[in-house]
Every structure is written in C-alpha cells, then in structure tokens.
Design a protein around this motif. Structure first.
Motif, PDB file in Angstrom:
ATOM      1  N   VAL A  64       0.812  -1.165  -0.071  1.00 20.32           N
ATOM      2  CA  VAL A  64       0.131   0.190   0.095  1.00 20.32           C
ATOM      3  C   VAL A  64       0.839   1.285   0.173  1.00 20.32           C
ATOM      4  CG1 VAL A  64      -1.891   1.237   1.106  1.00 20.32           C
ATOM      5  CG2 VAL A  64      -1.636  -1.257   1.349  1.00 20.32           C
ATOM      6  N   ALA A  65       0.873   2.066  -1.111  1.00 21.72           N
ATOM      7  CA  ALA A  65       1.839   3.146  -1.139  1.00 21.72           C
ATOM      8  C   ALA A  65       0.990   4.407  -1.034  1.00 21.72           C
ATOM      9  CB  ALA A  65       2.462   2.881  -2.708  1.00 21.72           C
ATOM     10  N   ASP A  66       1.701   5.162  -0.414  1.00 20.64           N
ATOM     11  CA  ASP A  66       1.135   6.709  -0.061  1.00 20.64           C
ATOM     12  C   ASP A  66       2.104   7.418  -0.861  1.00 20.64           C
ATOM     13  OD1 ASP A  66       0.611   9.410   0.693  1.00 20.64           O
ATOM     14  OD2 ASP A  66       1.467   8.666   2.972  1.00 20.64           O
ATOM     15  N   THR A  67       1.256   8.264  -2.035  1.00 21.09           N
ATOM     16  CA  THR A  67       2.168   9.255  -2.810  1.00 21.09           C
ATOM     17  C   THR A  67       1.350  10.493  -2.655  1.00 21.09           C
ATOM     18  OG1 THR A  67       0.398   8.964  -4.827  1.00 21.09           O
ATOM     19  CG2 THR A  67       2.304   7.365  -4.624  1.00 21.09           C
ATOM     20  N   GLY A  68       0.566  10.679  -1.814  1.00 22.23           N
ATOM     21  CA  GLY A  68      -0.006  12.173  -1.625  1.00 22.23           C
ATOM     22  C   GLY A  68      -1.037  12.374  -2.844  1.00 22.23           C
ATOM     23  N   GLY A  69      -1.371  11.385  -3.594  1.00 20.06           N
ATOM     24  CA  GLY A  69      -2.154  11.589  -4.824  1.00 20.06           C
ATOM     25  C   GLY A  69      -1.536  12.055  -6.101  1.00 20.06           C
ATOM     26  N   VAL A  70      -0.059  11.955  -6.018  1.00 22.33           N
ATOM     27  CA  VAL A  70       0.475  12.468  -7.143  1.00 22.33           C
ATOM     28  C   VAL A  70       0.312  11.542  -8.543  1.00 22.33           C
ATOM     29  CG1 VAL A  70       2.737  12.735  -8.162  1.00 22.33           C
ATOM     30  CG2 VAL A  70       2.240  13.675  -5.908  1.00 22.33           C
ATOM     31  N   THR A  71       0.062  11.999  -9.324  1.00 20.60           N
ATOM     32  CA  THR A  71      -0.216  11.172 -10.873  1.00 20.60           C
ATOM     33  C   THR A  71       0.396  11.553 -11.905  1.00 20.60           C
ATOM     34  OG1 THR A  71      -1.904  12.678 -11.189  1.00 20.60           O
ATOM     35  CG2 THR A  71      -2.592  11.008 -10.083  1.00 20.60           C
ATOM     36  N   HIS A  72       1.399  12.736 -11.888  1.00 18.83           N
ATOM     37  CA  HIS A  72       2.231  12.944 -12.994  1.00 18.83           C
ATOM     38  C   HIS A  72       3.461  12.047 -13.080  1.00 18.83           C
ATOM     39  CE1 HIS A  72       3.491  15.633  -9.961  1.00 18.83           C
ATOM     40  NE2 HIS A  72       4.863  15.579 -10.376  1.00 18.83           N
ATOM     41  N   ALA A  73       3.683  11.251 -12.110  1.00 17.99           N
ATOM     42  CA  ALA A  73       4.840  10.235 -11.796  1.00 17.99           C
ATOM     43  C   ALA A  73       4.684   8.881 -11.518  1.00 17.99           C
ATOM     44  CB  ALA A  73       5.926  10.779 -11.066  1.00 17.99           C
ATOM     45  N   GLY A  74       4.867   7.634 -12.151  1.00 16.39           N
ATOM     46  CA  GLY A  74       4.446   6.478 -12.035  1.00 16.39           C
ATOM     47  C   GLY A  74       5.375   5.956 -10.702  1.00 16.39           C
ATOM     48  N   SER A  75       4.596   5.543  -9.587  1.00 15.81           N
ATOM     49  CA  SER A  75       5.440   5.229  -8.511  1.00 15.81           C
ATOM     50  C   SER A  75       5.724   3.927  -8.494  1.00 15.81           C
ATOM     51  CB  SER A  75       4.390   5.280  -7.204  1.00 15.81           C
ATOM     52  OG  SER A  75       2.965   4.626  -7.461  1.00 15.81           O
ATOM     53  N   PHE A  76       5.342   2.955  -9.417  1.00 21.80           N
ATOM     54  CA  PHE A  76       5.604   1.484  -9.597  1.00 21.80           C
ATOM     55  C   PHE A  76       5.672   1.313 -10.876  1.00 21.80           C
ATOM     56  CE2 PHE A  76       4.894   1.644  -5.182  1.00 21.80           C
ATOM     57  CZ  PHE A  76       5.799   0.705  -4.481  1.00 21.80           C
ATOM     58  N   GLY A  77       6.641   0.415 -11.497  1.00 21.72           N
ATOM     59  CA  GLY A  77       6.479   0.043 -12.831  1.00 21.72           C
ATOM     60  C   GLY A  77       6.503  -1.418 -12.985  1.00 21.72           C
ATOM     61  N   ASP A  78       6.811  -2.189 -14.129  1.00 22.53           N
ATOM     62  CA  ASP A  78       6.665  -3.521 -14.344  1.00 22.53           C
ATOM     63  C   ASP A  78       7.811  -4.475 -13.855  1.00 22.53           C
ATOM     64  OD1 ASP A  78       8.730  -2.294 -16.076  1.00 22.53           O
ATOM     65  OD2 ASP A  78       8.190  -3.972 -17.557  1.00 22.53           O
ATOM     66  N   ILE A  79       8.939  -3.821 -13.443  1.00 22.52           N
ATOM     67  CA  ILE A  79      10.182  -4.499 -12.928  1.00 22.52           C
ATOM     68  C   ILE A  79       9.763  -4.773 -11.522  1.00 22.52           C
ATOM     69  CG2 ILE A  79      12.624  -4.539 -12.588  1.00 22.52           C
ATOM     70  CD1 ILE A  79      11.837  -4.745 -15.454  1.00 22.52           C
ATOM     71  N   LEU A  80       9.497  -3.778 -10.800  1.00 23.68           N
ATOM     72  CA  LEU A  80       9.027  -3.699  -9.279  1.00 23.68           C
ATOM     73  C   LEU A  80       7.998  -4.750  -9.224  1.00 23.68           C
ATOM     74  CD1 LEU A  80       9.707  -0.405  -7.835  1.00 23.68           C
ATOM     75  CD2 LEU A  80      11.134  -2.415  -7.590  1.00 23.68           C
ATOM     76  N   CYS A  81       6.954  -4.463 -10.130  1.00 22.52           N
ATOM     77  CA  CYS A  81       5.801  -5.364  -9.943  1.00 22.52           C
ATOM     78  C   CYS A  81       6.048  -6.890 -10.299  1.00 22.52           C
ATOM     79  CB  CYS A  81       4.559  -4.949 -10.852  1.00 22.52           C
ATOM     80  SG  CYS A  81       3.909  -3.368 -10.171  1.00 22.52           S
ATOM     81  N   ALA A  82       7.023  -7.307 -11.238  1.00 20.67           N
ATOM     82  CA  ALA A  82       7.482  -8.420 -11.472  1.00 20.67           C
ATOM     83  C   ALA A  82       8.238  -9.236 -10.379  1.00 20.67           C
ATOM     84  CB  ALA A  82       8.249  -8.293 -12.756  1.00 20.67           C
ATOM     85  N   ARG A  83       8.901  -8.371  -9.800  1.00 15.49           N
ATOM     86  CA  ARG A  83       9.612  -9.191  -8.324  1.00 15.49           C
ATOM     87  C   ARG A  83       8.479  -9.343  -7.326  1.00 15.49           C
ATOM     88  NH1 ARG A  83      12.824 -12.501  -6.517  1.00 15.49           N
ATOM     89  NH2 ARG A  83      13.660 -11.908  -4.288  1.00 15.49           N
ATOM     90  N   MET A  84       7.574  -8.388  -7.101  1.00 16.82           N
ATOM     91  CA  MET A  84       6.575  -8.619  -6.243  1.00 16.82           C
ATOM     92  C   MET A  84       5.780  -9.903  -6.450  1.00 16.82           C
ATOM     93  SD  MET A  84       5.283  -4.809  -4.924  1.00 16.82           S
ATOM     94  CE  MET A  84       5.117  -4.073  -6.705  1.00 16.82           C
ATOM     95  N   LYS A  85       5.566 -10.152  -7.731  1.00 20.36           N
ATOM     96  CA  LYS A  85       4.747 -11.067  -8.042  1.00 20.36           C
ATOM     97  C   LYS A  85       5.634 -12.539  -7.993  1.00 20.36           C
ATOM     98  CE  LYS A  85       2.704 -13.664 -12.147  1.00 20.36           C
ATOM     99  NZ  LYS A  85       1.482 -13.888 -11.577  1.00 20.36           N
ATOM    100  N   VAL A  86       6.900 -12.492  -8.296  1.00 21.10           N
ATOM    101  CA  VAL A  86       7.722 -13.589  -7.906  1.00 21.10           C
ATOM    102  C   VAL A  86       7.886 -14.003  -6.391  1.00 21.10           C
ATOM    103  CG1 VAL A  86      10.137 -14.306  -8.057  1.00 21.10           C
ATOM    104  CG2 VAL A  86       9.040 -13.272 -10.234  1.00 21.10           C
ATOM    105  N   ILE A  87       7.810 -12.872  -5.556  1.00 21.79           N
ATOM    106  CA  ILE A  87       8.133 -13.477  -4.061  1.00 21.79           C
ATOM    107  C   ILE A  87       6.648 -13.603  -3.429  1.00 21.79           C
ATOM    108  CG2 ILE A  87      10.295 -12.160  -4.003  1.00 21.79           C
ATOM    109  CD1 ILE A  87       8.882  -9.686  -2.889  1.00 21.79           C
TER     110      ILE A  87
END
Length: 233
Positions: free
Chosen positions: A86-109
């Motif tokens: 669960v990531a708190d970004t303060g609602g910032v949407t002009h920058a991507g907080s996570f991308g496919d590489i981090l998500c791929a690692r999360m899926k693997v673990i």
C-alpha cells in the motif's frame, strides 16, 4: 496472519465490509482514487505492507536514489509473501510510483497486490505479467520526476485513509478497503453468510419482490433466507 481469515475475507465484497464497519462506527475505510488496473481483477486479501513517498526534491530525486539503502527496491525485497503493498504518494499522478520490474519482483516473491493513491507506469507490461494493481491512473514518467521514496512499514495515509502495517486490505472491483485487525475475525465469521443473504435478496427482487418488503432485510426476511438455505441443502 490466519490463513482461515484470509480465505474467509476473500469471500466477502468490499461493499459488505464497508457496511459492517460503518455499523461499528468506522466511516473512512475505503481508499479513494485506487481503482482496479483491469476489469475482472480477482479479489485480493492480505496484510498491508506500507510505503511512503513525498513530493520530489531535486537534490534527492535522482537516479542514485533507486539503489540507495532507502529505496523502493529495498522495500520490495523486505515484503513477505501474501502481503498487499500500500503506497502513499499524496495523490501524485504525474509520476509513476511503480513499474513493471518492481511489480514483476513482487509477483515472484508472492506479494498479493499493490494499492496506491498515485499512478503506475508500464501498464501493458504489468497486465501481461498478471500482477493485481489498484491505482489512481497511469503515467509514463519515472517516480523521481515527481516523488521521493522515504520509508516503509510506518503508518501512512493512502487515498485519505489511515493505513497501519498489518491492517487487512481487501481489494476488488469496487476498490480497496482497510480492515483493522480487531474486526477482521468478525467479518470473516459473518461476511460469507451476508454475501449469500445479499445474493438471495437480489434473486427475490429479480423475481418481483417489493423493496419495502425485503430490503434492507429485517429479522423476518433473514428467517425466510435461513429456511430457504436449509431446504436447499
């Protein structure tokens, strides 16, 4: 975390959970601005693993921060299987907080999903690997263009809701809900039956029942439901 509670909560919609918690006096549990990345995403349940970003500051938001001791990379490697990030970004949407590489690692673990009030990047790739995400849209810009990652496993605010490490998170087509641990067992015990009751009431309405006679269900309606369930066993 009890596997039985997790499995039971997987049978309970976020709509039913918010109603239950409202009756307990908790009105602010639905994380705003966190929608499913793709339609039909399977309901996910897990303990909150919290992450916090602050607005980017130019002397900190550089490429070097990606490999710093305090980084999203380090935080991901600290995540236990079964949790929901669960990531708190303060609602910032002009920058991507996570991308496919981090998500791929999360899926693997074995991380069960990601919920954020900010944007994610690499949407098509994340959909391709099948990692469940609830976010506030997408952005092709890297996190450092608008965010600085500062900490994990601390209390955060995500979508206007307080989230503590270890809170239960339930996320489905209606979004993500925070369940304080003290209420999780009660919801796990009664929630599946409430879901079956809702389905039965809906069937009665589709069959012509008047709302004033059946919804919301009073004790008489609940008794009719219990009798019907007994007959159909």
């Amino acid at each position: 975390m009890s596997i039985n509670i997790v499995q039971a909560l997987k049978q309970v919609s976020t709509a039913t959970i918010t109603t239950f918690l409202f009756q307990k006096g908790l009105k602010n549990v639905w994380i705003r601005r966190a929608s499913p990345l793709r339609p039909g995403q399977e309901r996910q349940v897990g303990a909150a693993f919290t992450l916090r970003f602050v607005p980017a500051r130019e002397d900190l938001a550089t490429e070097s921060i990606w490999s710093a001791p305090i980084s999203t990379r380090a935080a991901v490697e600290d995540m236990p299987a079964g949790c929901i990030a669960v990531a708190d970004t303060g609602g910032v949407t002009h920058a991507g907080s996570f991308g496919d590489i981090l998500c791929a690692r999360m899926k693997v673990i074995g991380v069960s999903g990601l919920v954020t009030d900010g944007a994610i990047r690499d949407r098509d790739a994340i959909e391709e690997i099948g990692f469940p995400v609830w976010s506030n849209g997408v952005s092709s810009s890297p996190s450092t263009s608008g965010l600085t990652f500062v900490d994990w496993q601390r209390p955060i605010s995500c979508g206007g809701v307080a989230v503590f490490p270890g809170d239960y998170i339930v996320a489905d087509g209606d979004g993500a809900v925070v369940v304080p641990p003290r209420y999780a067992e009660q919801i796990a015990a009664s929630g599946p039956d409430e879901e079956r009751l809702d389905l039965w009431v809906r069937e009665q309405v589709l069959s012509g029942a008047r709302l004033t006679d059946i919804y919301p269900p009073d004790e008489a309606v609940r008794e009719r439901f219990r009798a019907s369930a007994t007959r159909n066993r």
